[in-house]
Design a protein around this motif. Structure first.
Motif, PDB file in Angstrom:
ATOM      1  N   LYS A 110     -16.871 -18.136  -4.355  1.00  0.00           N
ATOM      2  CA  LYS A 110     -17.106 -18.283  -2.917  1.00  0.00           C
ATOM      3  C   LYS A 110     -17.240 -16.891  -2.301  1.00  0.00           C
ATOM      4  CE  LYS A 110     -14.835 -22.763  -2.275  1.00  0.00           C
ATOM      5  NZ  LYS A 110     -16.077 -23.418  -1.807  1.00  0.00           N
ATOM      6  N   LEU A 111     -18.080 -16.814  -1.250  1.00  0.00           N
ATOM      7  CA  LEU A 111     -18.329 -15.557  -0.566  1.00  0.00           C
ATOM      8  C   LEU A 111     -18.014 -15.712   0.920  1.00  0.00           C
ATOM      9  CD1 LEU A 111     -21.821 -14.696  -2.108  1.00  0.00           C
ATOM     10  CD2 LEU A 111     -19.584 -13.950  -2.937  1.00  0.00           C
ATOM     11  N   VAL A 168     -21.459 -19.735  -4.526  1.00  0.00           N
ATOM     12  CA  VAL A 168     -22.335 -19.228  -5.580  1.00  0.00           C
ATOM     13  C   VAL A 168     -22.472 -20.323  -6.645  1.00  0.00           C
ATOM     14  CG1 VAL A 168     -22.722 -17.408  -7.279  1.00  0.00           C
ATOM     15  CG2 VAL A 168     -21.540 -16.876  -5.142  1.00  0.00           C
ATOM     16  N   ILE A 169     -23.719 -20.757  -6.899  1.00  0.00           N
ATOM     17  CA  ILE A 169     -23.983 -21.887  -7.789  1.00  0.00           C
ATOM     18  C   ILE A 169     -24.628 -21.388  -9.083  1.00  0.00           C
ATOM     19  CG2 ILE A 169     -25.123 -24.116  -8.031  1.00  0.00           C
ATOM     20  CD1 ILE A 169     -23.035 -24.072  -5.840  1.00  0.00           C
ATOM     21  N   ARG A 170     -24.099 -21.880 -10.199  1.00  0.00           N
ATOM     22  CA  ARG A 170     -24.727 -21.604 -11.495  1.00  0.00           C
ATOM     23  C   ARG A 170     -24.614 -22.870 -12.350  1.00  0.00           C
ATOM     24  NH1 ARG A 170     -22.218 -16.819 -14.784  1.00  0.00           N
ATOM     25  NH2 ARG A 170     -23.041 -15.625 -13.020  1.00  0.00           N
ATOM     26  N   ASP A 171     -25.734 -23.309 -12.898  1.00  0.00           N
ATOM     27  CA  ASP A 171     -25.771 -24.533 -13.707  1.00  0.00           C
ATOM     28  C   ASP A 171     -25.205 -25.726 -12.950  1.00  0.00           C
ATOM     29  OD1 ASP A 171     -24.882 -22.628 -16.652  1.00  0.00           O
ATOM     30  OD2 ASP A 171     -26.869 -23.088 -15.823  1.00  0.00           O
ATOM     31  N   GLY A 172     -25.458 -25.776 -11.630  1.00  0.00           N
ATOM     32  CA  GLY A 172     -25.038 -26.907 -10.821  1.00  0.00           C
ATOM     33  C   GLY A 172     -23.572 -26.909 -10.427  1.00  0.00           C
ATOM     34  N   LEU A 215     -20.154 -12.575 -12.015  1.00  0.00           N
ATOM     35  CA  LEU A 215     -21.306 -12.789 -11.151  1.00  0.00           C
ATOM     36  C   LEU A 215     -22.493 -11.980 -11.659  1.00  0.00           C
ATOM     37  CD1 LEU A 215     -19.781 -12.742  -7.557  1.00  0.00           C
ATOM     38  CD2 LEU A 215     -20.315 -14.693  -8.996  1.00  0.00           C
ATOM     39  N   ALA A 216     -23.701 -12.480 -11.396  1.00  0.00           N
ATOM     40  CA  ALA A 216     -24.908 -11.799 -11.859  1.00  0.00           C
ATOM     41  C   ALA A 216     -25.949 -11.787 -10.752  1.00  0.00           C
ATOM     42  CB  ALA A 216     -25.478 -12.506 -13.096  1.00  0.00           C
ATOM     43  N   ARG A 258     -27.678 -18.246  -7.573  1.00  0.00           N
ATOM     44  CA  ARG A 258     -28.071 -18.968  -6.361  1.00  0.00           C
ATOM     45  C   ARG A 258     -26.897 -19.058  -5.388  1.00  0.00           C
ATOM     46  NH1 ARG A 258     -29.078 -24.588  -4.938  1.00  0.00           N
ATOM     47  NH2 ARG A 258     -28.084 -25.227  -6.887  1.00  0.00           N
ATOM     48  N   VAL A 259     -27.206 -18.925  -4.078  1.00  0.00           N
ATOM     49  CA  VAL A 259     -26.183 -18.959  -3.026  1.00  0.00           C
ATOM     50  C   VAL A 259     -26.589 -19.991  -1.983  1.00  0.00           C
ATOM     51  CG1 VAL A 259     -24.982 -17.640  -1.236  1.00  0.00           C
ATOM     52  CG2 VAL A 259     -25.594 -16.539  -3.409  1.00  0.00           C
ATOM     53  N   VAL A 260     -25.654 -20.898  -1.633  1.00  0.00           N
ATOM     54  CA  VAL A 260     -25.891 -21.944  -0.638  1.00  0.00           C
ATOM     55  C   VAL A 260     -24.707 -21.989   0.323  1.00  0.00           C
ATOM     56  CG1 VAL A 260     -27.272 -23.307  -2.253  1.00  0.00           C
ATOM     57  CG2 VAL A 260     -24.815 -23.725  -2.066  1.00  0.00           C
TER      58      VAL A 260
END
Length: 275
Positions: free
Chosen positions: A220-221, A211-215, A246-247, A251-253
């Motif tokens: 982790k999922l 899970v990515i926020r602000d780079g 979490l919100a 973004r998820v990669v």
């Protein structure tokens, strides 16, 4: 003396009442702790049931589908290669025939240098030129067909490569590197989230996602179930800091696959306030 015994009796009774009250408090705390453990056990059993369903029903079906696609595309590639080989042989034959006719034409020209019948020579030359033109057109058509077949073969190879990559990711428990999705919803009491993409976008069951926020990676999922257009994933214990929430829309990669131990209790994640 009676007063002394009365006082001692009162003290004993008071002490007994205090001990009884303390025991009751400890008993109530024990009951509460037992209920909490039973609730956690029920949650774990539900997650285990979902995971078993994925392993025994969904994964075998998906793997069979991917293997069928790979087999089909491989057969198409072999057929295309065979057709290309046959066309190349035809082209070689036509080229040899053209060279033979050209040699005949050169020989004819050499022999007809001193001939006096110009009209006959012109007629033969016209016929020969027509044959040469016909052969050249045949070669042009054959080369165009060969070019089309080569393009089809290249496309088939690309499809086979994509299918093999998908199959390798699937069997290795790794989502596609091109995956880009978002958190669709959050279930704090269960310790998992749902995603806005599924296996059509490259999400693979049992894979690890970031899970990515602000780079930066904030959690982790672990993917537990996948459908065509959505997926669900458990939040990996200890991957989410206590001061991070979490919100929906995070973004998820794809992430690196890692062994994840079963948590004693699911982490609590507070969903964002609705607008």
């Amino acid at each position: 003396m009676a007063n002394v015994f009365g006082i001692l009796t009162a003290i004993v009774l008071a002490l007994a009442a205090y001990i009884a009250n303390k025991n009751k408090t400890a008993y109530d705390a024990k009951i509460t702790a037992t209920k909490e453990k039973q609730t956690a056990l029920a949650d774990t059993e539900v997650k285990l049931k979902v995971a078993k369903t994925t392993l025994t029903e969904e994964l075998p079906a998906q793997r069979t589908e991917v293997e069928a696609d790979v087999e089909k595309l491989t057969a198409q590639e072999a057929a295309q290669t065979k057709a290309n080989t046959a066309l190349e042989e035809v082209t070689k034959t036509k080229s040899a025939k053209l060279a033979e006719n050209k040699a005949k034409l050169d020989d004819f020209r050499e022999k007809s240098k001193n001939t006096g019948d110009i009209d006959q020579l012109a007629a033969k030359l016209k016929t020969t030129l027509a044959e040469v033109e016909e052969l050249q057109q045949s070669i042009t058509v054959a080369e165009a067909k060969l070019s089309d077949l080569n393009a089809q073969n290249t496309a088939s190879g690309a499809e086979v490569g994509a299918a093999k990559t998908k199959f390798e990711n699937f069997t290795g428990g790794q989502s596609l590197a091109t995956l880009q999705t978002r958190i669709r919803s959050i279930y704090p009491n269960w310790g998992f989230v749902t995603l806005a993409a599924g296996n059509n976008a490259g999400v693979v069951a049992n894979s690890t996602l970031n899970v990515i926020r602000d780079g930066e990676v904030i959690a982790k999922l672990l993917v537990t179930a996948v459908e065509s257009g959505t997926a669900s994933a458990s939040i990996v214990p200890d991957s989410l800091s206590s001061d991070v929430t979490l919100a929906v829309g995070d973004r998820v990669v794809p992430g690196q696959k890692a062994a994840v131990s079963t948590p004693a209790s699911a982490p609590v994640v507070t969903p964002p306030a609705s607008n």
